[in-house]
Design an enzyme around this catalytic site. Structure first.
Site, mmCIF file in Angstrom:
data_model
loop_
_atom_site.group_PDB
_atom_site.id
_atom_site.type_symbol
_atom_site.label_atom_id
_atom_site.label_comp_id
_atom_site.label_asym_id
_atom_site.label_seq_id
_atom_site.Cartn_x
_atom_site.Cartn_y
_atom_site.Cartn_z
ATOM 1 N N LYS A 89 -28.653 -4.974 4.530
ATOM 2 C CA LYS A 89 -30.127 -4.696 4.742
ATOM 3 C C LYS A 89 -31.022 -5.985 5.253
ATOM 4 C CE LYS A 89 -31.702 -1.834 1.729
ATOM 5 N NZ LYS A 89 -32.062 -1.668 0.225
ATOM 6 N N ARG A 119 -35.795 -5.709 -3.052
ATOM 7 C CA ARG A 119 -34.754 -4.446 -2.667
ATOM 8 C C ARG A 119 -33.318 -5.400 -2.664
ATOM 9 N NH1 ARG A 119 -38.318 -2.100 1.180
ATOM 10 N NH2 ARG A 119 -38.432 0.234 0.756
ATOM 11 N N GLY A 157 -25.586 2.287 -7.800
ATOM 12 C CA GLY A 157 -25.345 1.647 -9.157
ATOM 13 C C GLY A 157 -25.937 0.221 -9.371
ATOM 14 N N MET A 172 -29.348 -2.345 -9.075
ATOM 15 C CA MET A 172 -30.897 -2.102 -8.869
ATOM 16 C C MET A 172 -31.098 -1.963 -7.653
ATOM 17 S SD MET A 172 -34.294 -4.523 -9.615
ATOM 18 C CE MET A 172 -34.506 -4.487 -7.780
ATOM 19 N N ARG A 202 -29.408 1.345 9.306
ATOM 20 C CA ARG A 202 -28.041 1.038 9.096
ATOM 21 C C ARG A 202 -27.146 2.343 9.778
ATOM 22 N NH1 ARG A 202 -28.518 2.771 2.706
ATOM 23 N NH2 ARG A 202 -29.504 4.487 3.016
ATOM 24 N N HIS A 213 6.560 13.456 -8.300
ATOM 25 C CA HIS A 213 7.427 14.865 -7.465
ATOM 26 C C HIS A 213 6.353 15.774 -6.836
ATOM 27 C CE1 HIS A 213 9.685 18.447 -6.955
ATOM 28 N NE2 HIS A 213 10.574 17.658 -6.142
ATOM 29 N N ARG A 225 14.554 14.433 4.004
ATOM 30 C CA ARG A 225 15.255 14.262 2.684
ATOM 31 C C ARG A 225 16.021 15.548 2.634
ATOM 32 N NH1 ARG A 225 9.985 14.849 1.907
ATOM 33 N NH2 ARG A 225 8.780 12.940 1.491
ATOM 34 N N SER A 285 14.673 1.382 7.188
ATOM 35 C CA SER A 285 13.453 2.048 6.959
ATOM 36 C C SER A 285 12.965 1.570 5.319
ATOM 37 C CB SER A 285 13.807 3.552 6.948
ATOM 38 O OG SER A 285 12.473 4.338 6.536
ATOM 39 N N GLY A 287 11.700 1.809 2.022
ATOM 40 C CA GLY A 287 11.204 2.764 0.980
ATOM 41 C C GLY A 287 10.434 2.309 -0.001
ATOM 42 N N THR A 288 9.286 2.011 0.180
ATOM 43 C CA THR A 288 8.338 1.632 -0.284
ATOM 44 C C THR A 288 8.148 1.793 -1.918
ATOM 45 O OG1 THR A 288 6.481 2.730 0.665
ATOM 46 C CG2 THR A 288 7.044 0.521 1.610
ATOM 47 N N ASN A 289 8.368 3.118 -1.915
ATOM 48 C CA ASN A 289 8.140 3.828 -3.584
ATOM 49 C C ASN A 289 9.116 2.924 -4.403
ATOM 50 O OD1 ASN A 289 6.235 5.425 -2.577
ATOM 51 N ND2 ASN A 289 7.535 7.402 -2.650
ATOM 52 N N ASP A 290 10.507 3.143 -4.281
ATOM 53 C CA ASP A 290 11.587 2.686 -4.948
ATOM 54 C C ASP A 290 11.282 0.988 -4.885
ATOM 55 O OD1 ASP A 290 12.255 5.006 -5.644
ATOM 56 O OD2 ASP A 290 14.440 4.580 -5.181
ATOM 57 N N CYS A 334 8.997 4.385 5.532
ATOM 58 C CA CYS A 334 9.063 5.753 5.116
ATOM 59 C C CYS A 334 8.515 5.983 3.677
ATOM 60 C CB CYS A 334 10.232 6.483 5.483
ATOM 61 S SG CYS A 334 11.600 5.827 4.339
ATOM 62 N N TYR A 356 7.615 1.381 13.425
ATOM 63 C CA TYR A 356 6.974 2.641 13.217
ATOM 64 C C TYR A 356 6.664 2.693 11.730
ATOM 65 C CZ TYR A 356 11.341 4.286 11.141
ATOM 66 O OH TYR A 356 12.584 4.464 10.355
#
Lengths: 877, 877
Positions: free
Chosen positions: A22, A92, A101, A103, A336, A455, A561, A763, A765-768, A830, A850
């Site tokens: 602001k 302000r 959230g 003031m 803004r 899953h 898969r 590739s 496998g970022t989850n595991d 992936c 990629y």
């Protein structure tokens, strides 16, 4: 001495970090010569210093404040003590990023028992003056002393009733005076101290209140949710009051330079005459369309039009502008970038390019990635939603979309009902690969366990299917076929509606609006794709998904898969026969059956991909996932395969694992049962050879999962290559194929250089990889992840956004080592993070080729990498 | 041109890589002027070249061989074709590291139908000549052409029977001639080609046979087991024959310069007159004590004594010497460091230092670390063992030692029987923390599941208790209380004996010999400790273990596991009450009870440690480990805690985890239940303060497990520090303590620099770190680890020996980052690898301060780090 206060004419829009959004914009507008009431800004640094030093204002701040007020007086001729030229100000907050959230606003600061009289005399309007004072007392009490709003409102309403006043405006000056006196008593009763009469004291306390509000619970929660750092602080803007409420030639309003819903290139806004800012927001009086201002005050309207256009061109974006008119004099109080719908965002970005205001690169930066997601999924009709009633507490927004249907509690039931033409919603404690067909048959999936990467969540996102997970306040009883919520029970067949973008579940059916891709959308995505450096592939295996992914702009498939190719009733029988076989010959016999089916599967997939690269991951999950769980199923399987129940139980027990995630799966399966991957290889290559004979030159890329040593990979690669050579010889034909690995254990990252010598592609496998790097199981983290978020231990969920310090380091080092040793290796990501905006920004800085994600995230990912490219400065903006 | 052949006088002992151990030592002895028959060595490089190039000898090798034979003839005057000065040679393999399984020896090479007659004439002993020829035909056929030994032996024995000859020596010359003729026919029948008559052809084929034998299965398996690289190849030694079998003034023998069993400093050996080397080994005739040679041939005995002493002093180690006497002329055929018992190894090392032959550093290098382990545990009496019968197949040698006892199938039964004075052996499918007391009460533990690092294995090693795990061929039925082995069944109360060093289990009781630590041992360990750079701490928590560990030379405790402090009947009730409580107040109440007990536990531990540092790990395992498993136990617990069975079941289900290893455990417990660690902190500090009042200044070091983010650590550290400050204030007394963390997730390694700023110490938990880095669960890896070892995917078990490429890199980088940022941080290793010799060699190269291991491994670890220090060259040898 640190400079803690900047007059508006000392700042500019680039100083957002220091002056807040602001403050920087007010300064910028001043610089542009626009009619902005004078003022100054206390910096975010002042706020940080205040919060760090036990809520003490920095030593020099008060001196600087007095100096500023003096300079201010000299510029405007006004002061808090002047009789004729009385100064009143607004206070302000204004952080770098707009943040509810905290003031917000105090108006009319500077008024006290003495000044209210001066104001009355000067304006010759007692009622106006006391109304201003009343508002100040109320706002100041609430925001600075935390006096409950009701303490003022109750009296105010009672007073109106007693005197039979219908509207606020009916209260005469004397009444307002009486109310002011009462409000001052409220201070004494509630906080045992009077309303501060000295303007400077008011100002100091208001400033401290703004600073403190940075750290209140609501603000913290908001920052948590929106991933805003906790340590950047807020600025405070002090600005001379102008009075939209000083009569009928005055007013206040808000306008967008374009339509924020449709994106239409036409001023869109509303205003109220004789009102102060809060009146517009409060919604007590109905504001008028900005168009009508043309009739009321044509020159003000014209002036505002010019200002709007100037601001939009200057900021190169649609603006949300607050203005006040005091006696036909226009003042701009804020500008803004305007919030807008996803649809409008795209339209505006494309229009601005066509109007020559933005370059294509700039346009790409002007649309949020999440808008793309929003555009591609159906949503509930906004009005219908207001009528709908929510089922107690909600779950996690696992996969966007909106759907209604009848509750079912099993995948089988979902299929049956769906075949009978019913729309159903599958509710399960959790889902497993056996539920896939049921999930396909359902409109939406709801689970009580599991998180954003369970899953159910992963599969649903892949399907672009609406899904809500982790509804821990629902209790699903699949045996009795009921769901308990806190105040009641739903049963099978009851209609519910699921909002996957919010995690909400509603009773009954709620109408939806369908997603539609506009011409502007296609145009916009084309620009994004042109700019993007990273290719974006999709994680997909069903024809429907693959077609969607290519429509959304995917350049290939990053992950097919193959586990679902072992389910399906006939295949599952053979797979179970494979598992229960005690000789290699019997195992091969069972697999030969499965190969027939899989050859057809691969043919379909590769045909759709055509000449685009298609990475196929060989079987990954542990074998016990293919065995029956319930006693009933066990009995059926034992009969079907002609083994004793005892034998079957022994097999099941021998395959049980303490930590299946770390167990006998991935390439470890193929080290012990080489025939598995050989069978899959045959199916892939045979289908590819067949397609070649049809003139389709497909590019299968075979991926070996869960590698942690070089030998695992080379042993399996050699077996696969050998079998492929045999097939080529038998067919008198060959084709281009690659063999690579999934990098999903920390060790694979650590030995990436050695692996890269053997692999055609990597590739991640970022989850595991994330699970192993943290030592978190996605399935179990639910027990503590809430406490972790609350205590700020994790800024973001590392399964949704890359953990740069840990997992990111592994990815970075592995990529560098691999490319150094094998510059032609293709490297991709992936995991789920491959579709995450923030993560893509990081991947874009690495030598990665990629990312690959669910089909429905492909467009968003393309935009992400395009934005990253623009930000990275590789492209001129 | 590569030089592939070295005459003995061209080599020396430092050339072992090229000439093999035997060749280098023969050359060295030649250099020393000792009576070594002349000869030359084909290098290991020749072997490698041969194996690499499809079993073709390097091009120039044959030329070099002929040149060498010519030079040889010139030196000795002998040749394969000479009538008077006939040359016969031995051909022996000799790798760098002595290796059974390869082709060993061919004697008398050069004999043929013609030369045997020449030899007969020259020696005037037809019988001798044909005996030599017979031996050559036999050995050559076996080792070069792989003709089965029986093809020769059967005929030989039949011939003796037919002619009623009792002994070989009874066969006359003509008989041997007949036998030779028959043996030549065997060649034609078995391999369809004649015995090669040309000596050079014999020699070439023998050389190739040695080279090939490097790659045979037995050799490969041996190398696998002994971690010898597969690519170093073997040398071949060609040496002029001398004949111990040429009459009664000839002979052959083997002697050790000291007693290899006791270590006594006295020549120890035996010899046979009129015999060739193989006769001593074959054991057909009983050899005589070397002492008696003094009477037979005093000057030869005297000469041999001198040679022995010279070799021992020269090689600075006890030597194993092969010699031959030909007509009272002594020849030395081989010298090498002698194999010895652990006891002798220590005694010899200490004696050699006292005799001034070795420095202390050299002595430390002369004892194998595994000898130390052997010394500290009781072993079965060797003779008793020969009578004992093995129970089918065996398990893994999880914890050394030897013990007999009656079978029990539960920890409770073990306690009951033990209290009644019975020695028992606990047999379980696997053990859990609840079994601890039963394990203490048992002589040994046997499990059918789990590997070298399973619960049973780790706890048993900690206790120094004999343990065999992974007996997958036994089937334990704890309900019926029977164990099935392949041919029968054992029941509760049956006596068995367990050899934890070998993994063997015997029927009945087998007598043991007790471990005894000699004066020499104490002396030796003192030197080791002086030289060691790394401190060696112990992983221990019971008073008995702690006392053992300090006796074995530990410098402190590196890991007190505290989980067992929550077991024990009274505590377990409270722990379960804690878990089932729904308010923080109730939880604290339950913990207050446990704190009373734990304060006593810690007091005992800290008292035994005195001023030595003691790392206490706060609670690590998931809560479900504390809840009952069987329906019976559940009912009992529900009653005891006055909750409904349904409520208990709900709690148990809510705590179930898919992957407990990656679940709600370690510091994650304390983030959700801060009161847990606070309770433990209070118990630790209160006991330490009490001890201080008793004049014991102990050094508690509090360790937070399973950290993967900095915030987890700082949040808990702050809570702990705050509580400790409160305690100090309440007691008006303070003490020195540290707070550190276990580094056991890959992420903790990756952010080690940031963590180090907050931690007083790091302790690498290599078990979990290895599991997470590979993505292997120790509990589940059994399903594929066998295939991995077979296929050479893992050279060594990464849970037993550090995986340097993966886990080692994480440890290295983390250590470097941590020390760079916080040079005073103490860094140690407390996983199982902390006691492993090879791993310690690596840790010693890093800036690590200590390793910590089971008490019984402390002495071995001290020796390991001392050896590493000497090898690393930081100490002059």
């Amino acid at each position: 001495m640190t400079k803690y206060i900047y007059a508006f004419d000392e700042g500019q829009k680039s100083m957002k970090d220091l002056l807040g959004g602001k403050g920087a914009n007010l300064a910028e507008m001043k610089r542009l010569g626009l009619p902005v009431p004078d003022g100054f800004t206390l910096t975010t640094e002042a706020c940080i210093a205040y919060l760090k030093h036990d809520l003490k204002l920095p030593e020099t701040l008060m001196d600087q404040l007095e100096t500023q007020l003096e300079a201010f007086s000299q510029r405007t001729g006004k002061s808090f003590s002047s009789n004729e030229q009385l100064l009143l100000v607004s206070v302000r907050s204004g952080a770098k990023i707009s943040m509810p959230g905290m003031m917000d606003t105090i108006l009319n600061l500077g008024l006290n028992d003495e000044n209210v009289e001066k104001l009355a005399k000067k304006t010759n309007d007692f009622r106006f003056a006391y109304d201003c004072y009343r508002r100040l007392l109320q706002m100041f009490g609430q925001v600075v002393y935390n006096i409950p709003m009701t303490s003022f409102d109750t009296y105010f309403e009672e007073y109106k009733q007693q005197h039979s006043y219908q509207n606020d405006a009916d209260i005469p000056a004397e009444g307002l005076q009486e109310i002011c006196n009462h409000f001052k008593e409220v201070y004494l009763n509630e906080v045992y101290k009077p309303f501060p009469q000295k303007p400077l004291e008011q100002l100091t306390e208001a400033i401290e209140a703004v600073f403190k509000s940075w750290d209140n619970d609501r603000a913290r929660v908001y920052r948590q949710l929106n991933e805003i750092p906790h340590d950047i602080g807020t600025a405070v803007n002090i600005q001379e009051m102008v009075f939209g409420n000083s009569g009928d030639r005055s007013g206040t309003g808000v306008a967008f330079t374009r339509n924020p819903v449709t994106g239409d290139a036409k001023l869109f806004g509303e205003y109220l005459l004789n009102a102060q800012g809060e009146d517009v927001v409060a919604g007590i009086r109905t504001p008028k369309d900005i168009e009508t201002l043309k009739d009321q005050m044509p020159h003000v309207h014209q002036q505002f039009l010019e200002v709007s256009q100037r601001l939009e061109t200057h900021y190169k974006d649609m603006q949300d502008i607050e203005f006040t008119i005091e006696n036909e004099q226009l003042y701009i109080l804020q500008t803004r970038s305007g919030k807008r719908t996803a649809h409008a965002a795209i339209q505006i970005a494309v229009d601005l390019v066509e109007e020559g205001i933005l370059t294509q690169s700039e346009a790409v930066m002007n649309v949020e990635v999440k808008s793309i997601d929003q555009l591609l999924h159906p949503n509930f009709d906004t009005q219908a939603l207001q009528q709908a009633s929510l089922i107690s507490k909600v779950g996690l927004p696992a996969s966007p979309g909106a759907a209604s249907g009848k509750i079912v509690f099993s995948a089988e039931e979902a299929k049956i009902q769906n075949e009978q033409g019913e729309r159903v919603i599958l509710m399960r404690p959790e889902t497993s690969p056996e539920d896939i067909e049921g999930m396909i048959a359902s409109e939406a999936i709801v689970t009580t366990h599991g998180g954003m990467t369970s899953h159910a969540a992963v599969v649903a996102r892949g399907m672009g299917k609406c899904c809500v997970t982790g509804c821990s306040d629902l209790e699903i009883n699949v045996v009795d076929k009921v769901v308990k919520y806190d105040t009641g029970t739903l049963k099978e067949g009851d209609m519910i509606s699921v909002d996957g973008a919010k995690g909400d579940i509603y009773f009954g059916e709620v109408a939806t609006m369908k997603a539609e891709r506009s011409h502007a959308f296609e145009q916009f995505m084309k620009w994004s794709k042109d700019i993007a450096r990273l290719d974006v592939r999709m994680n997909a295996e069903t024809p429907q998904d693959i077609q969607s992914g290519y429509q959304f702009g995917a350049t290939g498939i990053g992950l097919v898969r193959t586990e679902h190719m072992f389910f399906g009733p006939e295949r599952l029988v053979e797979m179970r026969r494979f598992i229960l076989s005690d000789t290699r010959e019997k195992r091969i016999e069972a697999l030969n059956q499965i190969r027939q089916y899989q050859t057809e599967d691969f043919e379909e997939i590769l045909r759709l991909s055509g000449s685009r690269p298609t990475i196929i991951r060989l079987l990954d999950p542990p074998l016990h996932e293919f065995l029956p769980k319930s006693e009933e199923d066990k009995a059926a399987v034992a009969k079907q395969l002609n083994v004793s129940g005892r034998t079957l139980t022994q097999y099941i027990e021998s395959l049980e694992e303490v930590n299946p995630m770390l167990g006998h799966r991935g390439c470890r399966l193929a080290i012990t049962y080489p025939e598995l991957y050989i069978m899959q290889t045959e199916a892939i290559i045979k289908s590819a050879l067949y397609l070649k004979s049809q003139g389709i030159h497909c590019q299968p890329e075979i991926m070996i999962p869960l590698v942690s040593t070089v030998s695992e990979f080379t042993i399996l690669k050699n077996q696969i290559n050998e079998r492929i050579e045999t097939l080529f010889e038998a067919h008198g034909e060959s084709l281009h194929y690659l063999i690579g690995t999934m990098i999903e254990t920390p060790r694979a990252c650590l030995i990436a250089g050695d692996l890269a010598q053997e692999c055609d592609f990597f590739s991640f496998g970022t989850n595991d990889l994330t699970q192993l790097t943290f030592g978190f199981s996605r399935d179990d983290a639910g027990k503590f992840i809430g406490a972790y978020a609350e205590q700020g231990i994790l800024d973001t969920d590392p399964f949704q956004t890359l953990d740069q310090h840990g997992v990111g380091q592994l990815v970075k080092t592995a990529t560098e080592q691999a490319k150094a040793i094998n510059p032609t290796i293709k490297i991709g990501v992936c995991g789920e993070l491959g579709g995450d905006h923030k993560s893509i920004q990081y991947f874009n800085t690495l030598d990665i080729d990629y990312v690959s994600c669910s089909p429905f995230r492909v467009s968003g990912a393309l935009l992400s990498t395009a934005q990253s490219e623009v930000k990275g400065g590789r492209l001129r903006v």
